[in-house]
Design a protein around this motif. Sequence first.
Motif, PDB file in Angstrom:
ATOM      1  N   UNK A 120       0.795  -1.222   0.000  1.00  0.00           N
ATOM      2  CA  UNK A 120       0.000   0.000   0.000  1.00  0.00           C
ATOM      3  C   UNK A 120       0.823   1.265   0.000  1.00  0.00           C
ATOM      4  N   UNK A 121       2.133   1.158   0.278  1.00  0.00           N
ATOM      5  CA  UNK A 121       2.985   2.347   0.215  1.00  0.00           C
ATOM      6  C   UNK A 121       3.334   2.634  -1.241  1.00  0.00           C
ATOM      7  N   UNK A 122       3.545   3.901  -1.585  1.00  0.00           N
ATOM      8  CA  UNK A 122       3.828   4.255  -2.984  1.00  0.00           C
ATOM      9  C   UNK A 122       5.088   3.567  -3.502  1.00  0.00           C
ATOM     10  N   UNK A 123       5.029   3.125  -4.739  1.00  0.00           N
ATOM     11  CA  UNK A 123       6.183   2.513  -5.387  1.00  0.00           C
ATOM     12  C   UNK A 123       7.019   3.575  -6.079  1.00  0.00           C
ATOM     13  N   UNK A 124       8.278   3.260  -6.279  1.00  0.00           N
ATOM     14  CA  UNK A 124       9.126   4.110  -7.097  1.00  0.00           C
ATOM     15  C   UNK A 124       9.094   3.648  -8.552  1.00  0.00           C
ATOM     16  N   UNK A 125       9.623   4.477  -9.423  1.00  0.00           N
ATOM     17  CA  UNK A 125       9.706   4.105 -10.827  1.00  0.00           C
ATOM     18  C   UNK A 125      11.076   3.586 -11.211  1.00  0.00           C
ATOM     19  N   UNK A 126      12.110   4.022 -10.452  1.00  0.00           N
ATOM     20  CA  UNK A 126      13.486   3.588 -10.695  1.00  0.00           C
ATOM     21  C   UNK A 126      13.934   3.872 -12.130  1.00  0.00           C
ATOM     22  N   UNK A 127      13.448   4.961 -12.701  1.00  0.00           N
ATOM     23  CA  UNK A 127      13.732   5.292 -14.105  1.00  0.00           C
ATOM     24  C   UNK A 127      15.234   5.469 -14.365  1.00  0.00           C
ATOM     25  N   UNK A 128      15.939   6.041 -13.386  1.00  0.00           N
ATOM     26  CA  UNK A 128      17.357   6.335 -13.581  1.00  0.00           C
ATOM     27  C   UNK A 128      18.218   5.079 -13.607  1.00  0.00           C
ATOM     28  N   UNK A 129      17.648   3.954 -13.218  1.00  0.00           N
ATOM     29  CA  UNK A 129      18.411   2.709 -13.281  1.00  0.00           C
ATOM     30  C   UNK A 129      18.654   2.282 -14.729  1.00  0.00           C
ATOM     31  N   UNK A 130      17.779   2.723 -15.624  1.00  0.00           N
ATOM     32  CA  UNK A 130      17.870   2.297 -17.025  1.00  0.00           C
ATOM     33  C   UNK A 130      18.097   3.438 -18.010  1.00  0.00           C
ATOM     34  N   UNK A 131      17.736   4.653 -17.637  1.00  0.00           N
ATOM     35  CA  UNK A 131      17.780   5.780 -18.573  1.00  0.00           C
ATOM     36  C   UNK A 131      18.675   6.907 -18.083  1.00  0.00           C
ATOM     37  N   UNK A 132      19.427   7.498 -18.988  1.00  0.00           N
ATOM     38  CA  UNK A 132      20.093   8.762 -18.695  1.00  0.00           C
ATOM     39  C   UNK A 132      19.055   9.863 -18.855  1.00  0.00           C
ATOM     40  N   UNK A 133      18.840  10.622 -17.785  1.00  0.00           N
ATOM     41  CA  UNK A 133      17.833  11.671 -17.798  1.00  0.00           C
ATOM     42  C   UNK A 133      18.385  13.029 -17.361  1.00  0.00           C
ATOM     43  N   UNK A 134      19.420  13.004 -16.529  1.00  0.00           N
ATOM     44  CA  UNK A 134      19.947  14.215 -15.920  1.00  0.00           C
ATOM     45  C   UNK A 134      21.404  14.403 -16.328  1.00  0.00           C
ATOM     46  N   UNK A 135      21.804  15.617 -16.621  1.00  0.00           N
ATOM     47  CA  UNK A 135      23.192  15.892 -16.998  1.00  0.00           C
ATOM     48  C   UNK A 135      24.136  15.631 -15.831  1.00  0.00           C
ATOM     49  N   UNK A 136      25.286  15.046 -16.121  1.00  0.00           N
ATOM     50  CA  UNK A 136      26.373  14.871 -15.151  1.00  0.00           C
ATOM     51  C   UNK A 136      25.971  14.079 -13.913  1.00  0.00           C
TER      52      UNK A 136
END
Length: 210
Positions: A120-136
Amino acid sequence: MTAAASAAVLSGCAGMDKSASAGASGDPFATASFQKILKDDFVSKGQASVDRLKQTKAQYECSKYDYLGQPLPDAIRKEIETTAQSKVVYPKDGQYLGDWKAGLKIAEDGKGLQWNDKPGTPNGGNCLACHKMIANDPSQGNIGPELYHYAKLRGNSEAILKYTWARIYNSEAFNACSYMPPFGEHHILTEQQMKDVMALLMDPNSPVNK
């Protein structure tokens, strides 16, 4: 274990036994040794139940043809993608964008759906584990497509918004054998969480677009 992780486990286990029985039936998951692995090595623990080992059609077909060393037939690919597209649920209020700051937290958070996570607690997406999204940011993965400057390169038309939403909802709508978890289809993220991730990708003030 997420749906994507379950598929990887099943694919790997199937690859352990390329026996004659698998070749005869055309079904690598029907082998006695594979069924024994499922029975002996997997148990339910907390919310991570063995029910997750039941594959979707896409997981089954993609794992099977990968095991057989053959391309996924076009007819099966089209069926999987068309079915996934038909099940995409777009925002009820027609608004696609939430708060990019909340979206960044979701993209950084890999928690959720494990046996020791509180149900019931919110899940994360863990997007940064697979995608480059942020510079440096050296902690980002490179398994998935680079998303840096996502909206800066693609714009924010209605077509792009709908496409991006559908990709997050269930990437199988565009790639039958996608490794990306179906965040909306499997209720991994809520509609509001998806809006926040959308804002992370689309908002010009988001670090993704800086």
